[in-house]
Write a protein that holds these residues in place. Structure first.
Motif, PDB file in Angstrom:
ATOM      1  N   MET A   9       0.846  -1.226   0.068  1.00 31.79           N
ATOM      2  CA  MET A   9      -0.053  -0.010  -0.040  1.00 31.79           C
ATOM      3  C   MET A   9       0.988   1.402  -0.115  1.00 31.79           C
ATOM      4  O   MET A   9       1.962   1.067   0.408  1.00 31.79           O
ATOM      5  N   THR A  10       0.324   2.285  -0.663  1.00 32.70           N
ATOM      6  CA  THR A  10       0.771   3.582  -0.337  1.00 32.70           C
ATOM      7  C   THR A  10       0.652   3.953   0.952  1.00 32.70           C
ATOM      8  O   THR A  10      -0.939   4.356   1.184  1.00 32.70           O
ATOM      9  N   SER A  11       1.421   4.416   1.843  1.00 35.30           N
ATOM     10  CA  SER A  11       1.097   4.865   3.178  1.00 35.30           C
ATOM     11  C   SER A  11       1.102   6.501   3.262  1.00 35.30           C
ATOM     12  O   SER A  11       1.414   7.084   2.345  1.00 35.30           O
ATOM     13  N   ASP A  12       0.456   6.889   4.428  1.00 34.53           N
ATOM     14  CA  ASP A  12       0.422   8.377   4.422  1.00 34.53           C
ATOM     15  C   ASP A  12      -0.358   9.082   3.265  1.00 34.53           C
ATOM     16  O   ASP A  12       0.140  10.043   2.783  1.00 34.53           O
ATOM     17  N   PRO A  13      -1.515   8.701   3.236  1.00 39.51           N
ATOM     18  CA  PRO A  13      -2.466   9.166   1.979  1.00 39.51           C
ATOM     19  C   PRO A  13      -2.760  10.590   2.079  1.00 39.51           C
ATOM     20  O   PRO A  13      -2.918  11.168   3.167  1.00 39.51           O
ATOM     21  N   ALA A  14      -2.906  11.449   1.052  1.00 42.40           N
ATOM     22  CA  ALA A  14      -3.471  12.638   1.260  1.00 42.40           C
ATOM     23  C   ALA A  14      -4.724  12.715   1.770  1.00 42.40           C
ATOM     24  O   ALA A  14      -5.506  12.246   1.142  1.00 42.40           O
ATOM     25  N   THR A  15      -4.907  13.625   2.315  1.00 36.33           N
ATOM     26  CA  THR A  15      -6.345  13.655   2.957  1.00 36.33           C
ATOM     27  C   THR A  15      -6.716  15.250   3.157  1.00 36.33           C
ATOM     28  O   THR A  15      -5.847  16.129   3.268  1.00 36.33           O
ATOM     29  N   VAL A  16      -8.102  15.387   2.824  1.00 32.44           N
ATOM     30  CA  VAL A  16      -8.779  16.968   3.032  1.00 32.44           C
ATOM     31  C   VAL A  16     -10.110  16.831   3.707  1.00 32.44           C
ATOM     32  O   VAL A  16     -10.410  15.661   3.747  1.00 32.44           O
ATOM     33  N   GLU A  17     -10.335  18.024   4.403  1.00 34.73           N
ATOM     34  CA  GLU A  17     -11.543  17.827   5.203  1.00 34.73           C
ATOM     35  C   GLU A  17     -12.943  18.014   4.031  1.00 34.73           C
ATOM     36  O   GLU A  17     -12.689  18.673   2.828  1.00 34.73           O
ATOM     37  N   PRO A  18     -14.008  17.652   4.385  1.00 33.88           N
ATOM     38  CA  PRO A  18     -14.904  17.943   3.431  1.00 33.88           C
ATOM     39  C   PRO A  18     -15.359  18.995   2.827  1.00 33.88           C
ATOM     40  O   PRO A  18     -15.907  19.248   1.657  1.00 33.88           O
ATOM     41  N   ARG A 100     -10.649   0.993  -8.700  1.00 35.06           N
ATOM     42  CA  ARG A 100      -9.244   0.782  -8.920  1.00 35.06           C
ATOM     43  C   ARG A 100      -8.388   1.010  -7.713  1.00 35.06           C
ATOM     44  O   ARG A 100      -7.229   0.636  -7.703  1.00 35.06           O
ATOM     45  N   ARG A 101      -8.837   1.415  -6.847  1.00 35.14           N
ATOM     46  CA  ARG A 101      -8.186   2.064  -5.522  1.00 35.14           C
ATOM     47  C   ARG A 101      -9.221   1.574  -4.368  1.00 35.14           C
ATOM     48  O   ARG A 101     -10.475   1.992  -4.475  1.00 35.14           O
ATOM     49  N   VAL A 114      -4.500   1.159  -1.405  1.00 36.95           N
ATOM     50  CA  VAL A 114      -3.912   0.057  -2.272  1.00 36.95           C
ATOM     51  C   VAL A 114      -4.561   0.217  -3.738  1.00 36.95           C
ATOM     52  O   VAL A 114      -5.834   0.464  -3.851  1.00 36.95           O
ATOM     53  N   SER A 115      -3.718   0.114  -4.776  1.00 37.12           N
ATOM     54  CA  SER A 115      -4.454   0.413  -6.061  1.00 37.12           C
ATOM     55  C   SER A 115      -4.114  -0.922  -6.847  1.00 37.12           C
ATOM     56  O   SER A 115      -3.184  -1.641  -6.726  1.00 37.12           O
ATOM     57  N   LEU A 116      -4.920  -0.708  -8.144  1.00 39.16           N
ATOM     58  CA  LEU A 116      -4.836  -1.963  -8.975  1.00 39.16           C
ATOM     59  C   LEU A 116      -3.184  -1.729  -9.647  1.00 39.16           C
ATOM     60  O   LEU A 116      -2.796  -2.815  -9.648  1.00 39.16           O
ATOM     61  N   GLY A 117      -2.718  -0.435  -9.748  1.00 38.47           N
ATOM     62  CA  GLY A 117      -1.388  -0.427 -10.130  1.00 38.47           C
ATOM     63  C   GLY A 117      -0.353  -0.953  -9.110  1.00 38.47           C
ATOM     64  O   GLY A 117       0.525  -1.700  -9.590  1.00 38.47           O
ATOM     65  N   ASP A 118      -0.733  -0.972  -7.817  1.00 41.11           N
ATOM     66  CA  ASP A 118       0.222  -1.515  -6.872  1.00 41.11           C
ATOM     67  C   ASP A 118       0.268  -3.094  -6.913  1.00 41.11           C
ATOM     68  O   ASP A 118       1.235  -3.643  -7.029  1.00 41.11           O
ATOM     69  N   MET A 119      -0.957  -3.605  -7.296  1.00 40.27           N
ATOM     70  CA  MET A 119      -0.970  -4.878  -7.358  1.00 40.27           C
ATOM     71  C   MET A 119      -0.335  -5.498  -8.566  1.00 40.27           C
ATOM     72  O   MET A 119       0.281  -6.587  -8.628  1.00 40.27           O
ATOM     73  N   ALA A 120      -0.548  -4.840  -9.836  1.00 42.94           N
ATOM     74  CA  ALA A 120       0.137  -5.275 -10.996  1.00 42.94           C
ATOM     75  C   ALA A 120       1.630  -5.213 -10.918  1.00 42.94           C
ATOM     76  O   ALA A 120       2.386  -6.084 -11.138  1.00 42.94           O
TER      77      ALA A 120
END
Length: 139
Positions: A9-18, A100-101, A114-120
């Motif tokens: 997985m890609t750790s520490d994902p970008a997040t935003v508030e609603p 895909r994610r 985790v993305s389809l690209g990560d899996m590939a």
């Protein structure tokens, strides 16, 4: 070969508030070369917004991207996995839900994607998708 989501997985994902504007989310995606940002309410996952979501659910409707909040563009019908989940189960969820994610959530808090690209890249690195996913961005 990795066996668990946490291994790829890609750790520490970008997040935003609603309440973050669609325009601001687009700038984050551009600046950080991302196709997805998690929408959180405090420490809790509320939704996921992709670059496509911004176009289809917001910009194409003619609203002002500086005044339209990401809450109006994000997907809130979420499929998530835990970091300790088996990769095979994550693949099954992607297939079943046509995504895909998938956000990775630990005790209710987002810790990765985790993305389809990560899996590939992990399972079939010589495939076209594996090659494309591993390539440097062309920005």
């Amino acid at each position: 070969m990795a066996q668990h989501v946490r291994d790829i997985m890609t750790s520490d994902p970008a997040t935003v508030e609603p309440q973050t504007s669609v325009a601001e989310v687009a700038r984050i995606m551009r600046d950080e070369d991302l196709g997805v940002v998690l929408v959180t309410d405090g420490d809790n996952l509320r939704g996921v917004v992709t670059d496509r979501d911004l176009v289809v659910r917001s910009i194409s409707r003619g609203g002002d991207p500086e005044r339209t909040s990401v809450a109006d563009a994000c997907s809130d019908d979420l499929v998530t996995v835990s970091p300790d989940e088996d990769l095979g189960h994550a693949v099954e969820l992607m297939r079943e839900h046509s995504v895909r994610r998938i956000p990775v959530v630990d005790h209710g808090h987002p810790v990765g994607i985790v993305s389809l690209g990560d899996m590939a890249m992990e399972r079939d690195p010589d495939s076209a998708l594996g090659d494309i996913s591993a390539a440097r961005p062309n920005t």
